[in-house]
Write an enzyme that holds these catalytic residues in place. Sequence first.
Site: not given
Length: 408
Positions: A227, A268, A270, A311, A337-338, A365
């Site tokens: 993190g 860990e 990422g 997010y 189409c959003e 991500y």
Amino acid sequence: MQFTDTETQTLDIDAAQLCQQYGSPLYVYQGSIIRRKVQALQEAFSGVTMKIKYACKANTNLAVLRLMRELGVELDVVSPGEFEMGKYAGYAPEQMTFTPSGVPYEEVRTAVDEGATVNVDSISLLEWFGQTYGSSKPCLIRLKPNVTAGGHDKIMTAHPDSKFGISVTLLDDILAFVNKYSINVIGLHQHTGSDIKEAEPFLKAARVLFEAAMHFPNLQIIDLGGGFKVGYKPDDAVTDMQHLGAEITEGFRAFCARYGRELQLWFEPGKYLVSECGYLLTTATVVKEDPARTFVHVDSGLNHLIRPMMYGSYHHILNTTNPDGPLKTYNVVGYICETDTFATDRELPEVRPGDVLAFLNAGAYGFTMSSNYNARYRPAEVLVDQGEARLVRRRETLDDLLRTQIDL
């Protein structure tokens, strides 16, 4: 054409040329940044026995996994698919930690029976593990330290309302099952959240683990998750790795002295390892002047990079084709189409149809959360490393969309 990431690293390849060769949109990963991030983490914790377990949910491209393995980084996986991809990339099961979240027990059985070590994250799984394996297989226990930290409520994982881990307030219950089944607990694990730039949240959670650890006599590992904060905006605050490493190392060594022997310290990461290595290259298709806004439409959308919509994340955008153009204010939007807005009221050098825009911090991500929404194909991926650009995933085709469907 060169463009820089938020830590002044450059991608020394013409973005337009890459798109011409491999198509647009296109994911590009810069191996030199992964190498630098791994080195920074290793140097920050050189004073202890530290192991990096890459949280590969951030980016599971096999080329990225193989580069991690080359650099001595092991894996943290969260699904059978990631476990199998790790093996395909050359990892032994023993080099992988399986960190499930409420998965079917058979997934845990498969990973453990093949040699992976599981992070047990619920009382019910702990009981099942004890009944199934007794003391014959090792495990870690994922504790929830009830610490609130992180940059967004969706990426905080250690507060009391989080689904992850076993609350430390249930320590007596944990110990009862461990003793009942003689469970071989070799480590305690916690993950506080993401986008943490100061040492104190890690230390606060670590203190909880250190106290709990005194009840487990056979520990080998303390796992503090990941993190670490990366830079998104120019001059954005990031984790000072040297300072954080010194602070955590001091606390960890004091704990080991109290515990009576030296343990391994695991992390860990990422996003920290791969976020800044990645760029999503897109092409401007339409520049639409509207009385309220000027919209730049690109040939991509939330189907390729969902983080801004999911997010509210910021991704710095570079106009690689016209970097010296006059600054104008745009809403950068996708073709789905959003509502799929990448950036609102963003100042960019003048964008013209055909300009190649680079979205920074797209290595984590990005592709792994992509989809085929609107029956759109996912883009190709290219790894640039040691002076070579190579295709590491081809662009999808209609055949890929239809491959698993059954035509009656």
